[in-house]
Design a protein around this motif. Structure first.
Motif, PDB file in Angstrom:
ATOM      1  N   SER A 115       9.163  -1.763  -4.899  1.00  0.00           N
ATOM      2  CA  SER A 115       8.082  -0.773  -4.795  1.00  0.00           C
ATOM      3  C   SER A 115       7.457  -0.801  -3.409  1.00  0.00           C
ATOM      4  O   SER A 115       7.182   0.248  -2.815  1.00  0.00           O
ATOM      5  N   ASP A 141       9.828   0.841  -1.008  1.00  0.00           N
ATOM      6  CA  ASP A 141       9.801   2.300  -1.169  1.00  0.00           C
ATOM      7  C   ASP A 141       8.564   2.901  -0.492  1.00  0.00           C
ATOM      8  O   ASP A 141       8.652   3.933   0.177  1.00  0.00           O
ATOM      9  N   GLN A 142       7.419   2.259  -0.669  1.00  0.00           N
ATOM     10  CA  GLN A 142       6.187   2.753  -0.038  1.00  0.00           C
ATOM     11  C   GLN A 142       6.302   2.699   1.486  1.00  0.00           C
ATOM     12  O   GLN A 142       5.883   3.616   2.183  1.00  0.00           O
ATOM     13  N   GLN A 172      10.837  -6.206  -8.642  1.00  0.00           N
ATOM     14  CA  GLN A 172      10.309  -4.864  -8.817  1.00  0.00           C
ATOM     15  C   GLN A 172       9.162  -4.596  -7.831  1.00  0.00           C
ATOM     16  O   GLN A 172       9.059  -3.526  -7.259  1.00  0.00           O
ATOM     17  N   GLU A 173       8.326  -5.572  -7.606  1.00  0.00           N
ATOM     18  CA  GLU A 173       7.214  -5.421  -6.665  1.00  0.00           C
ATOM     19  C   GLU A 173       7.737  -5.266  -5.242  1.00  0.00           C
ATOM     20  O   GLU A 173       7.238  -4.444  -4.464  1.00  0.00           O
TER      21      GLU A 173
END
Length: 178
Positions: free
Chosen positions: A36, A39-40, A32-33
């Motif tokens: 994320s 995505d950033q 998940q990290e």
């Protein structure tokens, strides 16, 4: 790939690489990290690409504006050069006119001074005892001649004045425009 954590441990060559879920140690990214973070990074990349496109459009606009300014500059330069040629032609024509005007003023001054001298002589003749005994300043009883007192004032030459066009031309030449 090293994410700033502990150095990766080499696996011995004779042992196969383990399959399946990797153990999570300190400073390791989890699924998940990592998603994320990706995505950033994608969002930041998209923003940068958008900024680059805007900058490219801005460059095109500036180049278009620069080209139009250069065209206008050329037009103005041609207009200035044409105006300079017109001024030069006027100066040539004005030189002839100035010469004729100066000659006219010299003739007028000479003629006026001659007439003034003749007037003075005539008043002198009128004032003699054998003529009218005319005195220009006052009338006497029994004068046979009556006239209005007048003496011609001296004519002073005016100084040559520069025309407005001459002044502007001189100012432009000092600036180096003409």
């Amino acid at each position: 790939m090293d994410f700033g954590g502990a150095p990766a441990r080499p696996t011995p060559r004779n042992r196969p690489t383990p399959r399946g879920v990797a153990p999570h140690g300190p400073n390791e990214l989890r699924g998940q990290e990592a998603g994320s973070l990706l995505d950033q990074l994608k969002l930041a990349l998209h923003r940068l690409e958008t900024e680059v496109k805007h900058e490219e459009h801005g460059i095109k606009d500036l180049l278009r504006h620069l080209k139009s300014a250069e065209v206008e500059h050329e037009k103005l330069k041609k207009a200035r050069d044409e105006a300079a040629r017109v001024v030069d032609r006027f100066e040539v024509g004005m030189a002839g006119f100035s010469q004729a005007y100066k000659q006219h003023m010299d003739n007028t001054h000479t003629t006026y001074n001659q007439v003034r001298g003749k007037h003075k002589e005539a008043v002198g003749i009128l004032g003699r005892d054998d003529t009218f005994k005319y005195h220009p300043a006052y009338k006497r009883e029994g004068d046979r001649f009556s006239g209005t007192y007048y003496s011609m004032p001296p004519l002073e030459r005016g100084e040559e004045k520069k025309t407005l066009a001459d002044k502007k031309t001189e100012r432009l030449r000092k600036k180096g425009i003409l």
